[in-house]
Design a protein around this motif. Structure first.
Motif, PDB file in Angstrom:
ATOM      1  N   UNK A  35       9.495   1.056   4.126  1.00  0.00           N
ATOM      2  CA  UNK A  35       9.139  -0.362   4.257  1.00  0.00           C
ATOM      3  C   UNK A  35       9.373  -1.084   2.927  1.00  0.00           C
ATOM      4  N   UNK A  36       9.825  -2.318   3.029  1.00  0.00           N
ATOM      5  CA  UNK A  36      10.042  -3.157   1.846  1.00  0.00           C
ATOM      6  C   UNK A  36       9.070  -4.338   1.868  1.00  0.00           C
ATOM      7  N   UNK A  72       7.465  -7.760   5.069  1.00  0.00           N
ATOM      8  CA  UNK A  72       6.151  -8.271   5.493  1.00  0.00           C
ATOM      9  C   UNK A  72       5.709  -9.485   4.681  1.00  0.00           C
ATOM     10  N   UNK A  73       6.374  -9.718   3.544  1.00  0.00           N
ATOM     11  CA  UNK A  73       6.078 -10.904   2.737  1.00  0.00           C
ATOM     12  C   UNK A  73       7.392 -11.513   2.288  1.00  0.00           C
ATOM     13  N   UNK A  74       8.103 -12.240   3.173  1.00  0.00           N
ATOM     14  CA  UNK A  74       9.390 -12.844   2.788  1.00  0.00           C
ATOM     15  C   UNK A  74       9.200 -13.711   1.538  1.00  0.00           C
ATOM     16  N   UNK A  75      10.050 -13.490   0.551  1.00  0.00           N
ATOM     17  CA  UNK A  75       9.868 -14.078  -0.767  1.00  0.00           C
ATOM     18  C   UNK A  75       9.597 -15.586  -0.732  1.00  0.00           C
ATOM     19  N   UNK A  76      10.441 -16.318   0.023  1.00  0.00           N
ATOM     20  CA  UNK A  76      10.338 -17.779   0.019  1.00  0.00           C
ATOM     21  C   UNK A  76       8.995 -18.259   0.584  1.00  0.00           C
ATOM     22  N   UNK A  77       8.608 -17.653   1.703  1.00  0.00           N
ATOM     23  CA  UNK A  77       7.360 -18.052   2.365  1.00  0.00           C
ATOM     24  C   UNK A  77       6.158 -17.644   1.509  1.00  0.00           C
ATOM     25  N   UNK A  78       6.236 -16.455   0.922  1.00  0.00           N
ATOM     26  CA  UNK A  78       5.135 -15.955   0.104  1.00  0.00           C
ATOM     27  C   UNK A  78       4.994 -16.790  -1.172  1.00  0.00           C
ATOM     28  N   UNK A  86      -0.278   3.922   0.220  1.00  0.00           N
ATOM     29  CA  UNK A  86       0.562   2.725   0.112  1.00  0.00           C
ATOM     30  C   UNK A  86       2.054   3.051   0.105  1.00  0.00           C
ATOM     31  N   UNK A  87       2.834   2.077   0.473  1.00  0.00           N
ATOM     32  CA  UNK A  87       4.284   2.277   0.504  1.00  0.00           C
ATOM     33  C   UNK A  87       5.029   1.325  -0.439  1.00  0.00           C
ATOM     34  N   UNK A  88       4.313   0.345  -1.004  1.00  0.00           N
ATOM     35  CA  UNK A  88       5.032  -0.778  -1.618  1.00  0.00           C
ATOM     36  C   UNK A  88       4.947  -0.887  -3.135  1.00  0.00           C
ATOM     37  N   UNK A 121       8.224  -0.939  -4.990  1.00  0.00           N
ATOM     38  CA  UNK A 121       9.050  -2.062  -4.527  1.00  0.00           C
ATOM     39  C   UNK A 121       8.517  -3.386  -5.090  1.00  0.00           C
ATOM     40  N   UNK A 122       7.193  -3.520  -5.098  1.00  0.00           N
ATOM     41  CA  UNK A 122       6.581  -4.724  -5.684  1.00  0.00           C
ATOM     42  C   UNK A 122       6.928  -4.812  -7.170  1.00  0.00           C
TER      43      UNK A 122
END
Ligand SMILES: [Zn+2]
Length: 324
Positions: free
Chosen positions: A1-2, A6-12, A270-272, A275-276
């Protein structure tokens, strides 16, 4: 998972921008009260300020927490009226709902079922505290056949859940009366709620009163000892105005056992984290992580993430406890 899924950059980013404005708008004139460490009651040490909130770390158990803290009424006002809370509940939610169902809620439902099977728990009712849009409830009922009742204070969210045919107790847990709960074996769950709680002790004492011996409480929350939070620190997007408490595997144990709960397991699946950190690598101050991320292939990052999970150092923490 990226993270992007689950948190698209622009929207987040837009949510974070609005949240920073709301922190000023809703809390600038708040009367604030200093609190000790929410896990062990030791006096904390200020480590940074962000968006007008001071963050302290407990020297005894390393819990990261907001202190002094505005009154709970100001948070209610914020959650009900603010642009960022509204944006999160509508635009952000709609943009990510299906991805979250697949990537977060279905795996969570499977994980909770596995945990309950491993402890031999059968014939139970699940109570999802702060059940939101009811997606966990839908997935868990479909998977296990056990009923899920949602405890949700927001009239709007309660309406959404009822519209899906789910049973809802429209209340905060803290103010709920025991008569609202049906008899039988109870499993309480809450996901990504604990970091928002204004007073964790009030919440846990109330929960304890609603539990019978052998009943379970399974919850996920942010660990402040998670590697992405430790390395990004005040630049971590998890450090934002809704999040008041960042326990860790050690300190959550102190808190729960201090209030008479029996801890069964604490893990950080956790998986992120990596990536974060990769997505914010320009903000990493630590040379080791900055250079590691610059040189690592995707499979290297996966094995680092596995190692971090195995050592209990991801920022996504899962706790299982019971009423003794
Ligand atoms: Zn402490």
């Amino acid at each position: 998972m990226k993270e992007e899924e689950i948190r698209p950059r622009q929207v987040f980013d837009e949510y974070l921008r609005l949240a920073a404005l709301d922190a000023n708008l809703y809390f600038n004139n708040s009367d604030r009260q200093a609190i000790p460490c929410p896990a062990c009651l030791t006096t904390g040490t200020k480590v940074f300020e962000k968006h007008g909130f001071d963050y302290e770390v407990c020297p005894a158990c390393q819990t990261l927490f907001v202190s002094p803290r505005p009154p709970v009424a100001d948070f209610f006002d914020y959650y009900q009226k603010s642009a960022s809370a509204g944006y999160f509940a509508t635009v952000f939610y709609k943009a990510t709902a299906e991805a979250r169902r697949e990537k977060l809620w279905k795996p969570k439902a499977r994980m909770v079922l596995e945990i309950l099977c491993s402890f031999g728990v059968e014939n139970y009712g699940v109570f999802d505290i702060g059940g939101g849009y009811g997606i966990f409830a839908e997935e868990f009922e479909a998977l296990s056949g056990n009923p899920v009742i949602i405890i949700e204070p927001s009239p709007e969210l309660a309406r959404v859940c009822r519209g899906k045919g789910l049973r809802v107790i429209e209340s905060f847990l803290e103010t709920m009366t025991p008569v609202l709960l049906p008899e039988g074996r109870r499993v309480f769950v809450s996901f990504e709620l604990f970091e928002h709680l204004h007073d964790c002790r009030v919440f846990l004492r109330r929960l304890h009163q609603l539990m019978q011996p052998g009943d379970k409480f399974i919850f996920s929350t942010l660990s402040g000892m998670g590697v992405d939070i430790q390395t990004l620190w005040q630049d971590s997007n998890s450090i934002s105005l809704q999040h008041l408490n960042f326990f860790n595997p050690h300190s959550i144990t102190l808190l729960l056992e201090g209030l008479g709960m029996r801890l069964l397991s604490v893990t950080t699946p956790g998986k992120l984290d990596l990536d974060i950190m990769y997505n914010q690598k320009d903000k990493l101050k630590d040379r080791f992580w900055r250079n590691l991320l610059a040189q690592s292939a995707p499979e290297d990052l996966h094995s680092w993430q596995d190692f971090i999970v195995a050592r209990g150092c991801s920022s996504h923490m899962l706790v299982v406890c019971e009423c003794p």
